[in-house]
Design an enzyme around this catalytic site. Sequence first.
Site, short mmCIF file in Angstrom:
data_model
loop_
_atom_site.label_atom_id
_atom_site.label_comp_id
_atom_site.label_asym_id
_atom_site.label_seq_id
_atom_site.Cartn_x
_atom_site.Cartn_y
_atom_site.Cartn_z
N ASP A 51 -0.13 5.02 1.03
CA ASP A 51 -0.33 5.97 2.12
C ASP A 51 -0.20 5.27 3.47
O ASP A 51 -0.81 4.22 3.70
CB ASP A 51 -1.71 6.63 2.01
CG ASP A 51 -1.82 7.50 0.76
OD1 ASP A 51 -0.87 7.47 -0.05
OD2 ASP A 51 -2.84 8.19 0.60
N ASP A 93 0.87 -1.17 0.00
CA ASP A 93 0.00 0.00 0.00
C ASP A 93 0.91 1.23 0.00
O ASP A 93 2.10 1.13 0.32
CB ASP A 93 -0.89 -0.03 1.24
CG ASP A 93 -1.74 1.21 1.37
OD1 ASP A 93 -2.26 1.69 0.34
OD2 ASP A 93 -1.86 1.72 2.50
#
Length: 492
Positions: free
Chosen positions: A277, A275
Amino acid sequence: MAEQHTSPPPTQSRPVMAAARRSSSFLREHQQYRPPSKPENHYGIDTVVEDLQAHSVSPPRDISSAFKGIPSPENPPTVVEGQTHELSHPNCTPLPGSVTNRLMATLFYKSTAPRVSNAIPSPKQVPSPKTSRSPSLRAAEPDLPPTMAPSSSLETFPLEPPATEPEPLDHLYGSYVSPMCIASFLHLMSTFPLPAGSSDLHSAHRCLHLDPAHKEHHPLVVELTLSPAPAADYLPLKDLRKHELIYRFEREWNVDVALRSDTLWRRYPRLVVFDMDSTLITQEVIDLLASTIQDPPDLAARVADITHRAMMGELEFDSAFRERVKLLTGLPGTLFNELRPVLDVTNGVKPLLKALQRLGVKTAVLSGGFLPLTSWLAGELGIDYAHANEVVIDETTGRLTGEVKGRIVGKERKRELLIEIAEKEGIPLEQVVAVGDGANDLLMMEAAGLGVAWNAKPMVQMEASSRLNGDSLLDLLYLFGFTQEEISQLTA
């Protein structure tokens, strides 16, 4: 009468010691006391020395059975002077026809976040009606016992006080993975039932990372091998990871416990998906965008609140993302380029990606953020694949319209993209690792052979197959069994 001659008596010969009575010992031949011919139950030193040739004091040893190289009570291991050698045969290769059933447990001491005692103090007294107790009694008891409710009203206090947290044992036995910590963990694992036909639990351990700042180099990461693993029909690995005893042990010793089956794929990942963020970077991009809008002044706080609730799993990600993008209407499209220098890459990401590249591992970033920044960051870090959301920019004004193009890269889309990349590269899912922090990462973690929650939200930490809560994402390599020395070689 003839004279009778008598012969003189024969002369007695000199005594001569017979050959059978001769001995090489002068003392033995002239001693007045002779020991019995057979040794008695109690052996004196004289008996042992004198009759050593005729009798064996020690019972004979049976040496008919050949030593096969496996230590046992009959054939204990021998320590040769100048070296020390330890054998742990139960953890070696299994016998022909049997299958390896080992559990790997990696203990990470969270040195960057030492836990203080969370014991709940006794609740303070809440003023109650004057008719409940006399003023003298209320003055004499400013602090009620912890087992009593501080109020006569059930509406102002729960029926039971909160359960206390376990005391932090690492404060007592050392702020690292101490021998007491390992012993406590092995005792905990011994309480789980073993598979049918197994009677003993064997274990071995090795230190993967030592504290360089401490003169005694205390271990901060320790890998334990348990053989056999607990009975899967009684407690599957997925449920074992969530067991309340494991969670309590982590709280007591301030460690993270990563449990994995000891398979070939554990040591050889071929695709790692991240991922973006709060994983590859420490911020949420959509919050950075919202902070640039001054009117209305509370916009940044509203967007941050929606982001937090979506990551906690309280809101459906797709609708929450569209709602936040709608609030960004009117922002200039060039703002993505202006945010590039602001992005803060998570500690350990760059050496981790370098190590994965040297190992030939493919990498990807699947972000619920924005494609312009995701693609740029992937190029800067050398990541092979990048997928994120595309926002619509008005061609006339060059500003965001508040709409999203195509499908939202939410939890379902992330899982689909992970499977698509693995199929394109010809990589089985058992050799795929997914790393994330939010609820929208759980499905791709579940699809991968290993899902890692990185400083994640509580629900994600509970659902993921492994969790890391340190200050460097480079710790991911310890889950593959690499040592500190090997990681230094990969990142040099």
